[in-house]
Design an enzyme around this catalytic site. Structure first.
Site, PDB file in Angstrom:
ATOM      1  NE  ARG A   1      37.997  39.255  39.943  1.00  0.00           N
ATOM      2  CZ  ARG A   1      37.624  38.484  40.952  1.00  0.00           C
ATOM      3  NH1 ARG A   1      36.853  38.984  41.924  1.00  0.00           N
ATOM      4  NH2 ARG A   1      37.989  37.226  41.023  1.00  0.00           N
TER       5      ARG A   1
ATOM      6  NE  ARG B   1      33.395  39.446  39.452  1.00  0.00           N
ATOM      7  CZ  ARG B   1      33.861  38.513  40.266  1.00  0.00           C
ATOM      8  NH1 ARG B   1      33.390  38.416  41.490  1.00  0.00           N
ATOM      9  NH2 ARG B   1      34.766  37.666  39.852  1.00  0.00           N
TER      10      ARG B   1
ATOM     11  NE  ARG C   1      37.981  33.109  39.196  1.00  0.00           N
ATOM     12  CZ  ARG C   1      37.092  34.088  39.046  1.00  0.00           C
ATOM     13  NH1 ARG C   1      36.886  34.607  37.841  1.00  0.00           N
ATOM     14  NH2 ARG C   1      36.418  34.540  40.070  1.00  0.00           N
TER      15      ARG C   1
ATOM     16  NE  ARG D   1      39.928  30.854  46.274  1.00  0.00           N
ATOM     17  CZ  ARG D   1      39.317  32.024  46.164  1.00  0.00           C
ATOM     18  NH1 ARG D   1      39.249  32.846  47.155  1.00  0.00           N
ATOM     19  NH2 ARG D   1      38.766  32.344  45.034  1.00  0.00           N
TER      20      ARG D   1
ATOM     21  CE  LYS E   1      34.127  33.450  47.481  1.00  0.00           C
ATOM     22  NZ  LYS E   1      33.716  33.117  46.108  1.00  0.00           N
TER      23      LYS E   1
HETATM   24  P1  AP5 Z   1      30.474  38.398  43.724  1.00  0.00           P
HETATM   25  O1  AP5 Z   1      29.792  38.852  44.975  1.00  0.00           O
HETATM   26  O2  AP5 Z   1      31.564  39.239  43.189  1.00  0.00           O
HETATM   27  O3  AP5 Z   1      30.921  36.860  43.862  1.00  0.00           O
HETATM   28  P2  AP5 Z   1      32.137  36.206  44.664  1.00  0.00           P
HETATM   29  O4  AP5 Z   1      31.617  34.968  45.302  1.00  0.00           O
HETATM   30  O5  AP5 Z   1      32.798  37.215  45.539  1.00  0.00           O
HETATM   31  O6  AP5 Z   1      33.036  35.779  43.437  1.00  0.00           O
HETATM   32  P3  AP5 Z   1      34.606  35.953  43.194  1.00  0.00           P
HETATM   33  O7  AP5 Z   1      34.832  35.749  41.718  1.00  0.00           O
HETATM   34  O8  AP5 Z   1      35.106  37.232  43.786  1.00  0.00           O
HETATM   35  O9  AP5 Z   1      35.157  34.753  43.944  1.00  0.00           O
HETATM   36  P4  AP5 Z   1      36.505  34.129  43.751  1.00  0.00           P
HETATM   37  O10 AP5 Z   1      36.489  33.280  44.945  1.00  0.00           O
HETATM   38  O11 AP5 Z   1      36.767  33.429  42.490  1.00  0.00           O
HETATM   39  O12 AP5 Z   1      37.512  35.366  43.623  1.00  0.00           O
HETATM   40  P5  AP5 Z   1      38.497  36.054  44.672  1.00  0.00           P
HETATM   41  O13 AP5 Z   1      38.532  37.479  44.385  1.00  0.00           O
HETATM   42  O14 AP5 Z   1      38.214  35.581  46.049  1.00  0.00           O
HETATM   43  O15 AP5 Z   1      29.312  38.240  42.605  1.00  0.00           O
HETATM   44  C1  AP5 Z   1      29.639  37.869  41.259  1.00  0.00           C
HETATM   45  C2  AP5 Z   1      28.721  38.611  40.256  1.00  0.00           C
HETATM   46  O16 AP5 Z   1      27.380  38.171  40.439  1.00  0.00           O
HETATM   47  C3  AP5 Z   1      28.673  40.138  40.422  1.00  0.00           C
HETATM   48  O17 AP5 Z   1      28.559  40.725  39.164  1.00  0.00           O
HETATM   49  C4  AP5 Z   1      27.427  40.384  41.271  1.00  0.00           C
HETATM   50  O18 AP5 Z   1      26.859  41.662  41.024  1.00  0.00           O
HETATM   51  C5  AP5 Z   1      26.514  39.253  40.801  1.00  0.00           C
HETATM   52  N1  AP5 Z   1      25.632  38.736  41.865  1.00  0.00           N
HETATM   53  C6  AP5 Z   1      25.969  38.527  43.177  1.00  0.00           C
HETATM   54  N2  AP5 Z   1      24.906  38.016  43.853  1.00  0.00           N
HETATM   55  C7  AP5 Z   1      23.900  37.888  42.940  1.00  0.00           C
HETATM   56  C8  AP5 Z   1      22.561  37.380  43.020  1.00  0.00           C
HETATM   57  N3  AP5 Z   1      22.035  36.930  44.175  1.00  0.00           N
HETATM   58  N4  AP5 Z   1      21.820  37.380  41.901  1.00  0.00           N
HETATM   59  C9  AP5 Z   1      22.322  37.839  40.711  1.00  0.00           C
HETATM   60  N5  AP5 Z   1      23.591  38.337  40.570  1.00  0.00           N
HETATM   61  C10 AP5 Z   1      24.368  38.344  41.670  1.00  0.00           C
HETATM   62  O19 AP5 Z   1      39.894  35.382  44.227  1.00  0.00           O
HETATM   63  C11 AP5 Z   1      40.492  35.708  42.992  1.00  0.00           C
HETATM   64  C12 AP5 Z   1      41.795  34.956  42.835  1.00  0.00           C
HETATM   65  O20 AP5 Z   1      42.701  35.345  43.893  1.00  0.00           O
HETATM   66  C13 AP5 Z   1      41.700  33.424  42.959  1.00  0.00           C
HETATM   67  O21 AP5 Z   1      41.347  32.813  41.736  1.00  0.00           O
HETATM   68  C14 AP5 Z   1      43.111  33.084  43.423  1.00  0.00           C
HETATM   69  O22 AP5 Z   1      44.023  33.108  42.343  1.00  0.00           O
HETATM   70  C15 AP5 Z   1      43.460  34.233  44.344  1.00  0.00           C
HETATM   71  N6  AP5 Z   1      43.095  33.938  45.752  1.00  0.00           N
HETATM   72  C16 AP5 Z   1      42.201  34.606  46.522  1.00  0.00           C
HETATM   73  N7  AP5 Z   1      42.098  34.052  47.744  1.00  0.00           N
HETATM   74  C17 AP5 Z   1      42.947  33.000  47.753  1.00  0.00           C
HETATM   75  C18 AP5 Z   1      43.293  32.009  48.717  1.00  0.00           C
HETATM   76  N8  AP5 Z   1      42.713  31.996  49.928  1.00  0.00           N
HETATM   77  N9  AP5 Z   1      44.216  31.067  48.374  1.00  0.00           N
HETATM   78  C19 AP5 Z   1      44.815  31.068  47.166  1.00  0.00           C
HETATM   79  N10 AP5 Z   1      44.530  31.966  46.197  1.00  0.00           N
HETATM   80  C20 AP5 Z   1      43.602  32.930  46.490  1.00  0.00           C
HETATM   81 MG    MG Z   2      34.719  38.138  45.559  1.00  0.00          MG
END
Ligand code: AP5
Ligand code: MG
Length: 209
Positions: free
Chosen positions: A153, A122, A164, A88, A13
């Site tokens: 992270r 990552r 997660r 979410r 994402k």
């Molecule tokens: P990346 O692009 O970073 O993936 P992502 O989908 O953004 O994954 P996240 O871990 O950031 O999602 P998340 O939803 O768990 O975390 P968030 O920060 O939103 O890619 C991942 C890796 O793969 C990277 O190394 C990249 O280089 C690689 N990659 C990407 N595309 C690729 C491809 N095509 N091929 C190969 N490699 C690839 O949330 C974190 C925490 O915050 C949550 O757990 C929660 O506690 C809190 N939080 C955030 N939003 C909310 C909400 N709305 N409600 C409640 N709690 C929330």
């Molecule tokens: Mg992300």
């Protein structure tokens, strides 16, 4: 265009939102990035969020909904935005419907095993949000965009990643049906090369690459 990126942790994402946002000149609203910045700065929100994030749990709806509502009211969101990581839960989606009109929801789908590999390798920049994978970094330890030191992270440690994924399947996956019923959902295969996914998203949005 007001767009949601929906998908499990590690689906890409953030990686795709950065590219599509720069192609469309609209802001990326990543709730994860906002919360991590708040944690780094030690704000009240950051302190509240830390125990949930470190355990791989979602922060409470009421905390995150107000943050997003305030953010979307800012001027730079007038021409559209990508919501990366919000909503979410179904209550978050229902709340969003009261203060925003969403045009399209892109669901990035990737198998769990691939996600675990991606997340364990990552590295991120806490300053600008740029994301890397160790396989692409070689000896490099700083951000290409702003020069900041890259970090792993806390919630990318193996046990938290599994938690997660569980949280995604139980609390967030119901949003697929929620947006399907509204006719807004578009599925994109997230297990391809980064450029191919980016092209597929632009095509789905009706934008020429
Ligand atoms: P990346 O692009 O970073 O993936 P992502 O989908 O953004 O994954 P996240 O871990 O950031 O999602 P998340 O939803 O768990 O975390 P968030 O920060 O939103 O890619 C991942 C890796 O793969 C990277 O190394 C990249 O280089 C690689 N990659 C990407 N595309 C690729 C491809 N095509 N091929 C190969 N490699 C690839 O949330 C974190 C925490 O915050 C949550 O757990 C929660 O506690 C809190 N939080 C955030 N939003 C909310 C909400 N709305 N409600 C409640 N709690 C929330
Ligand atoms: Mg992300």
């Amino acid at each position: 265009m007001n767009i949601i990126f929906l998908g499990p942790p590690g689906a890409g994402k953030g990686t795709q939102a950065q590219r599509i946002c720069s192609a469309l000149s609209i802001p990326q609203i990543s709730t994860g990035d906002i919360l991590r910045r708040a944690m780094k700065e030690g704000t009240e929100t950051g302190l509240k969020a830390k125990k949930f994030i470190d355990a791989g749990q979602l922060v409470p709806d009421e905390v995150i909904i107000d943050i997003v509502k305030e953010r979307l009211a800012q001027d730079d969101c007038g021409k559209g935005y990508i919501l990366d990581g919000f909503p979410r839960t179904v209550p978050q989606a229902e709340a969003l419907d009261t203060f925003a009109k969403i045009d399209c929801v892109i669901e990035l789908s990737v198998d769990d095993q691939v996600l675990v590999n991606r997340l364990s390798g990552r590295r991120v920049c806490l300053k600008c949000g740029a994301t890397y994978h160790v396989s692409m970094l070689g000896e490099k330890t700083t951000c290409d965009v702003c020069g900041e030191e890259l970090i792993q992270r806390e919630d990318d440690k193996a046990e938290t990643v599994l938690n997660r994924l569980k949280v995604y399947h139980t609390q967030t996956a119901p949003l697929i049906g929620y947006y399907e019923r509204k006719g807004l959902l578009r599925k994109v295969d997230g297990d391809q090369e980064v450029d191919a996914i980016c092209g597929a998203i632009l095509k789905t949005l009706g934008v020429r690459a």
